[in-house]
Design a protein around this motif. Structure first.
Motif, short mmCIF file in Angstrom:
data_model
loop_
_atom_site.label_atom_id
_atom_site.label_comp_id
_atom_site.label_asym_id
_atom_site.label_seq_id
_atom_site.Cartn_x
_atom_site.Cartn_y
_atom_site.Cartn_z
N ASP A 184 0.82 -1.22 0.00
CA ASP A 184 0.00 0.00 0.00
C ASP A 184 0.85 1.27 0.00
O ASP A 184 0.32 2.38 -0.02
N GLU B 267 -7.77 4.86 -1.83
CA GLU B 267 -7.95 3.43 -2.12
C GLU B 267 -9.34 3.02 -1.65
O GLU B 267 -9.77 3.41 -0.55
N LYS C 218 -7.80 5.40 2.86
CA LYS C 218 -8.35 4.08 2.59
C LYS C 218 -9.80 4.05 3.02
O LYS C 218 -10.12 4.33 4.18
#
Length: 298
Positions: A70, A292, A259
């Motif tokens: 990530d 994300e 995220k």
């Protein structure tokens, strides 16, 4: 200009300005030997050196590796934690150092009068520069939609530095008005302790708040940024409407990485999920570039 480019440009400016302030501060400290000035210029030197580290982190934090698929965004809150811990140590050690000198005067009558004259104009100038730099970093952080942990840390650090400079200038001015042979004449010998303590106490709040926020990011806690939550949730609801049933939406922020975990009911078509994901990212990425989306079963 990308958000990362804005971040790096601001850090370069901060590094140069803080270095200039630190050099000027150490010069005035060498003349006056006032510990509150040492505290002030030490802040500037730490800020300048830490900006160099922050620049390197800004360059590599979005790089993905085998062990960190990530990205290395965790380095951003980690940097903020170390920076704030160093700030707190400096604050408390400065109080302890000046307290020792004050005790020497009260207990044994040993001390040297403070040299006030060069302090006031210097600290007024430093105060203006620090608050200006804090405003600059804050405005640059807003250009990243407050996603930059590094710029938020720098802005708070500049603000603390400005408070220290303002406190020293005001205290020095008041001491200058006091007759050294009067009832408050002891302040000419111990004022360094009182100045340092008075400006440290309100300054503690800022690094502690940055530490808590950075620790939450590093430990994987849900973001408390209400503007971020409101913006992301709005786009999620818009793109899921009539297609999927949203059960829950968790938002995590680690440095500049956002995220979004979307919890939906089972048996949803995989192709629909990919289409919805692309649409959400299309809405979010112009605001938060490093986003994300993860879909999870409820």
């Amino acid at each position: 200009m990308t958000q990362k480019q804005i971040e790096r440009k601001s850090l370069i400016v901060s590094c140069i300005v803080n270095l200039i302030m630190a050099i000027g501060g150490f010069w005035i400290f060498s003349i006056t030997n006032i510990q509150a000035l040492f505290l002030d210029c030490s802040f500037s030197m730490i800020a300048s050196c830490s900006c160099l580290a922050a620049l390197e982190i800004s360059k590599i934090s979005n790089k993905k590796t085998k062990n960190y698929p990530d990205g290395l965004y965790f380095l951003e809150p980690l940097y903020s934690i170390f920076r704030t811990l160093l700030t707190l140590v400096l604050l408390f050690s400065s109080v302890a150092r000046t307290a020792k000198a004050a005790w020497g005067y009260f207990a044994y009558g040993v001390g040297t009068p403070l040299m006030i004259e060069p302090v006031i104009p210097y600290e007024i100038l430093m105060c203006i520069i620090c608050f200006g730099l804090s405003f600059f970093n804050r405005s640059q952080s807003r250009k990243t939609n407050d996603s930059s942990t590094l710029l938020a840390t720098e802005s708070k650090g500049n603000f603390i530095d400005g408070i220290l400079s303002l406190g020293v200038a005001l205290s020095a001015f008041l001491i200058k008005l006091i007759d050294i042979n009067g009832s408050l004449g002891f302040l000419h010998y111990t004022g360094d302790f009182f100045i340092t303590t008075i400006i440290v106490l309100p300054a503690i709040k800022e690094p502690i708040s940055v530490f808590i926020s950075s620790f939450r990011e590093l430990s994987g806690g849900l973001t408390t940024n209400q503007e971020l939550k409101r913006t992301v949730f709005q786009f999620v609801e818009k793109n899921l409407s009539g297609i999927m049933t949203l059960q829950k939406c968790d938002i995590y922020k680690i440095g500049m990485h956002i995220k979004v975990c979307i919890y939906i009911t089972n048996n949803i078509d995989y192709k629909k999920i990919q289409t919805v994901k692309r649409n959400i990212l299309k809405d979010i990425c112009p605001i938060y570039e490093n986003a994300e989306i993860v879909f999870c079963e409820w």
